[in-house]
Design a protein around this motif. Structure first.
Motif, PDB file in Angstrom:
ATOM      1  N   GLN A   1      27.039   5.908   6.219  1.00  0.00           N
ATOM      2  CA  GLN A   1      27.718   6.881   5.661  1.00  0.00           C
ATOM      3  C   GLN A   1      28.796   5.203   4.838  1.00  0.00           C
ATOM      4  O   GLN A   1      28.913   6.138   3.481  1.00  0.00           O
ATOM      5  N   MET A   2      28.587   4.512   4.821  1.00  0.00           N
ATOM      6  CA  MET A   2      28.987   3.092   4.106  1.00  0.00           C
ATOM      7  C   MET A   2      28.501   3.535   3.097  1.00  0.00           C
ATOM      8  O   MET A   2      28.704   3.075   1.871  1.00  0.00           O
ATOM      9  N   LEU A   3      26.898   3.139   3.142  1.00  0.00           N
ATOM     10  CA  LEU A   3      25.901   3.832   1.573  1.00  0.00           C
ATOM     11  C   LEU A   3      26.561   4.573   0.810  1.00  0.00           C
ATOM     12  O   LEU A   3      26.939   4.854  -0.348  1.00  0.00           O
ATOM     13  N   THR A   4      26.818   5.914   1.283  1.00  0.00           N
ATOM     14  CA  THR A   4      27.263   7.048   0.893  1.00  0.00           C
ATOM     15  C   THR A   4      27.910   6.931   0.010  1.00  0.00           C
ATOM     16  O   THR A   4      28.491   7.100  -1.527  1.00  0.00           O
ATOM     17  N   LYS A   5      29.395   6.428   0.712  1.00  0.00           N
ATOM     18  CA  LYS A   5      30.936   5.799   0.145  1.00  0.00           C
ATOM     19  C   LYS A   5      30.437   5.315  -1.292  1.00  0.00           C
ATOM     20  O   LYS A   5      31.334   5.935  -2.070  1.00  0.00           O
ATOM     21  N   CYS A   6      29.896   4.728  -0.703  1.00  0.00           N
ATOM     22  CA  CYS A   6      29.664   2.981  -2.445  1.00  0.00           C
ATOM     23  C   CYS A   6      28.874   4.133  -3.078  1.00  0.00           C
ATOM     24  O   CYS A   6      29.297   3.314  -4.132  1.00  0.00           O
ATOM     25  N   ARG A   7      27.915   5.206  -3.116  1.00  0.00           N
ATOM     26  CA  ARG A   7      27.305   5.455  -3.860  1.00  0.00           C
ATOM     27  C   ARG A   7      28.217   6.094  -4.976  1.00  0.00           C
ATOM     28  O   ARG A   7      27.916   6.463  -6.133  1.00  0.00           O
ATOM     29  N   PHE A   8      28.865   6.688  -4.338  1.00  0.00           N
ATOM     30  CA  PHE A   8      30.108   7.551  -5.570  1.00  0.00           C
ATOM     31  C   PHE A   8      31.039   7.525  -5.611  1.00  0.00           C
ATOM     32  O   PHE A   8      32.318   7.799  -6.088  1.00  0.00           O
ATOM     33  N   ALA A   9      31.741   5.955  -5.118  1.00  0.00           N
ATOM     34  CA  ALA A   9      32.133   5.451  -5.510  1.00  0.00           C
ATOM     35  C   ALA A   9      32.905   4.946  -6.374  1.00  0.00           C
ATOM     36  O   ALA A   9      34.075   4.869  -7.390  1.00  0.00           O
ATOM     37  N   GLY A  10      31.782   4.861  -7.741  1.00  0.00           N
ATOM     38  CA  GLY A  10      31.999   4.500  -9.072  1.00  0.00           C
ATOM     39  C   GLY A  10      32.560   3.214  -9.222  1.00  0.00           C
ATOM     40  O   GLY A  10      32.825   2.303 -10.414  1.00  0.00           O
ATOM     41  N   CYS A  11      32.418   2.317  -8.262  1.00  0.00           N
ATOM     42  CA  CYS A  11      33.249   0.387  -8.731  1.00  0.00           C
ATOM     43  C   CYS A  11      31.654  -0.089  -9.041  1.00  0.00           C
ATOM     44  O   CYS A  11      32.370  -1.874  -8.226  1.00  0.00           O
ATOM     45  N   ASP A  12      30.560   0.148  -8.623  1.00  0.00           N
ATOM     46  CA  ASP A  12      29.449  -0.577  -8.372  1.00  0.00           C
ATOM     47  C   ASP A  12      29.483  -1.761  -9.569  1.00  0.00           C
ATOM     48  O   ASP A  12      29.603  -2.923  -9.627  1.00  0.00           O
TER      49      ASP A  12
END
Length: 96
Positions: A48-59
């Motif tokens: 869930q954390m990884l998915t949220k990270c992938r879609f956040a756009g703040c990489d």
């Protein structure tokens, strides 16, 4: 004309975000392997954390933050900041 509201948001590269999440966990004092082994983080929560990270756009902001070798509290922009804070200080959140 396409209705962009119905189009899924593009996900970031999974390997890039796995690295970003692992290094962000380390920057707040959490060893990913140990957290998974001792049960303080389960596979579903990590996913869930990884998915949220992938879609956040703040990489890009995340990379810049990490390049400064900041440690301690996760940055305000991080979509996983609450979970990172909980994992880095489990005693403070155990009564919640």
């Amino acid at each position: 004309m396409k209705d962009l509201a119905t189009e899924p948001a593009p996900a970031g590269d999974i390997y890039r975000h796995m690295w970003l999440l692992k290094t962000m966990l380390a920057s707040v004092g959490v060893d990913l392997g140990q957290a998974l082994a001792d049960g303080s983080l389960n596979v579903a929560a990590y996913s869930q954390m990884l998915t949220k990270c992938r879609f956040a756009g703040c990489d890009n902001a995340c990379v810049l933050w990490q390049e400064k070798n900041q440690t301690g509290a996760p940055p305000e922009f991080c979509v996983n900041k609450e979970m990172l804070a909980r994992l880095s200080n489990p005693k403070a959140h155990s009564s919640a």
